[in-house]
Design an enzyme around this catalytic site. Structure first.
Site, mmCIF file in Angstrom:
data_model
loop_
_atom_site.group_PDB
_atom_site.id
_atom_site.type_symbol
_atom_site.label_atom_id
_atom_site.label_comp_id
_atom_site.label_asym_id
_atom_site.label_seq_id
_atom_site.Cartn_x
_atom_site.Cartn_y
_atom_site.Cartn_z
ATOM 1 N N ASN A 111 5.911 13.312 -12.992
ATOM 2 C CA ASN A 111 6.510 14.138 -13.789
ATOM 3 C C ASN A 111 8.152 14.155 -14.092
ATOM 4 O OD1 ASN A 111 7.596 16.317 -15.460
ATOM 5 N ND2 ASN A 111 5.690 17.400 -15.098
ATOM 6 N N GLU A 160 5.588 14.703 -19.172
ATOM 7 C CA GLU A 160 6.796 15.429 -19.793
ATOM 8 C C GLU A 160 7.961 14.344 -20.046
ATOM 9 O OE1 GLU A 160 8.344 19.473 -19.137
ATOM 10 O OE2 GLU A 160 7.566 19.170 -17.225
ATOM 11 N N ASP A 173 0.258 16.128 -13.253
ATOM 12 C CA ASP A 173 0.717 17.285 -13.209
ATOM 13 C C ASP A 173 -0.256 18.355 -13.617
ATOM 14 O OD1 ASP A 173 1.871 19.763 -12.840
ATOM 15 O OD2 ASP A 173 3.718 19.542 -14.228
ATOM 16 N N ASN A 207 -0.385 21.483 -12.664
ATOM 17 C CA ASN A 207 0.200 23.013 -12.733
ATOM 18 C C ASN A 207 -0.705 23.982 -12.166
ATOM 19 O OD1 ASN A 207 2.716 23.257 -13.840
ATOM 20 N ND2 ASN A 207 1.944 22.631 -15.557
ATOM 21 N N ASP A 214 0.792 18.119 -8.498
ATOM 22 C CA ASP A 214 0.804 16.848 -8.875
ATOM 23 C C ASP A 214 -0.320 16.286 -7.937
ATOM 24 O OD1 ASP A 214 3.117 16.322 -10.517
ATOM 25 O OD2 ASP A 214 3.746 17.650 -8.900
ATOM 26 N N ASP A 258 12.216 17.625 -11.469
ATOM 27 C CA ASP A 258 11.934 18.770 -10.374
ATOM 28 C C ASP A 258 10.507 18.528 -9.850
ATOM 29 O OD1 ASP A 258 10.598 18.968 -12.930
ATOM 30 O OD2 ASP A 258 10.897 21.326 -12.873
ATOM 31 N N HIS A 259 10.024 17.096 -10.070
ATOM 32 C CA HIS A 259 8.993 16.785 -9.374
ATOM 33 C C HIS A 259 9.168 15.334 -8.777
ATOM 34 C CE1 HIS A 259 5.628 19.176 -11.552
ATOM 35 N NE2 HIS A 259 6.739 19.274 -12.431
#
Length: 256
Positions: free
Chosen positions: A7, A34, A146, A148, A217, A246-247
């Site tokens: 991501n 994303e 991802d 979530n 993930d 951030d991943h």
């Protein structure tokens, strides 16, 4: 065969990092989430000039998914058949090197009392139906991206703080389990049952430096891929770069 997910939280910002990662790691397949780019803004030519094949489903500002690979993706499907009118670009599926690849950017849900959480429920039901259908057609299949969802307390740096919060609710974990119940295996936990392997860290509060993250993930595989799994790793170096996503990228190696 090396298959990876990342991501990137804006491909426009992270494109040089993705190019460097491709050159350094040379995966057979890299899926991205994303993108945050319109369909016509996706830098396909940049990847093609580097010798890569790519298919994508773009969306400005939010969402967007892509597959980058050494071989040309075949039999591409965009979206989920059960949600034909869903405007959110979250799924792209293709066959590459004999492996069916389903790249997902799963719904966040915001909070358990949010209308977006009901959308997340509906979306996971549609995803489960789609994966069941695809597994009936493809022996070698990987569902990755991802999700979530942090499936267990081991996947969360502070289970008490996150108890029944978004990503860690019992109902979300039940949706993840329903995917496993189809016959999929969580490759990370298959290889490392008890190891802490976070893949996301909040930008706020220096959470990466404090090693306080979530494992959201995932790479879920059918038995044919599970039996050839050699390793799964989270690339922490990529998360430690300047202006990182951030991943972190997560990759798996298969003896195929």
């Amino acid at each position: 065969m090396k298959i990876a997910t990342w991501n990137v939280n804006s491909l426009n910002v992270r494109l040089p990092q993705v190019q460097d990662w491709l050159q350094q790691h040379s995966p057979d397949i890299l899926v991205l989430q994303e993108l945050k780019l319109d369909q016509d803004k996706y830098p396909a030519a940049v990847f093609q000039m580097g010798g890569w094949q790519t298919v994508w489903s773009g969306q400005k500002t939010y969402n967007g998914v892509a597959i980058i690979s050494k071989e040309q993706p075949q039999d591409v499907i965009v979206g989920l058949p059960a949600l034909p009118d869903d405007p959110q670009r979250r799924v792209i599926t293709a066959t590459i090197g004999g492996v069916r690849v389903i790249n997902v950017y799963c719904v966040n849900g915001e909070s358990p009392d949010s209308p977006k959480f009901q959308y997340k429920k509906q979306w996971f039901e549609a995803l489960t139906e789609f994966v069941r259908d695809q597994m009936a057609q493809h022996e070698k299949l990987i569902l990755l991206g991802d999700f979530n969802i942090a499936p267990t307390d081991l996947d969360c740096y502070d289970p008490e703080k996150w108890h029944e919060k978004i990503h860690c609710t019992s109902i979300e974990r039940s949706w993840f389990q329903k995917l496993l119940d189809l016959g999929l295996t969580d490759s990370q936990r298959h290889r490392y049952p008890e190891e802490v392997m976070y893949t996301w860290w909040d930008y706020r509060g220096a959470m990466f430096q404090r090693k306080q993250g979530l494992r959201i993930d995932h790479l879920l595989v059918t038995p044919a891929l599970r039996d050839s799994l050699q390793d799964v790793q989270v690339d922490l170096e990529a998360r430690a770069q300047e202006r990182p996503s951030d991943h972190a990228p997560v990759w798996a190696e298969f003896a195929l």
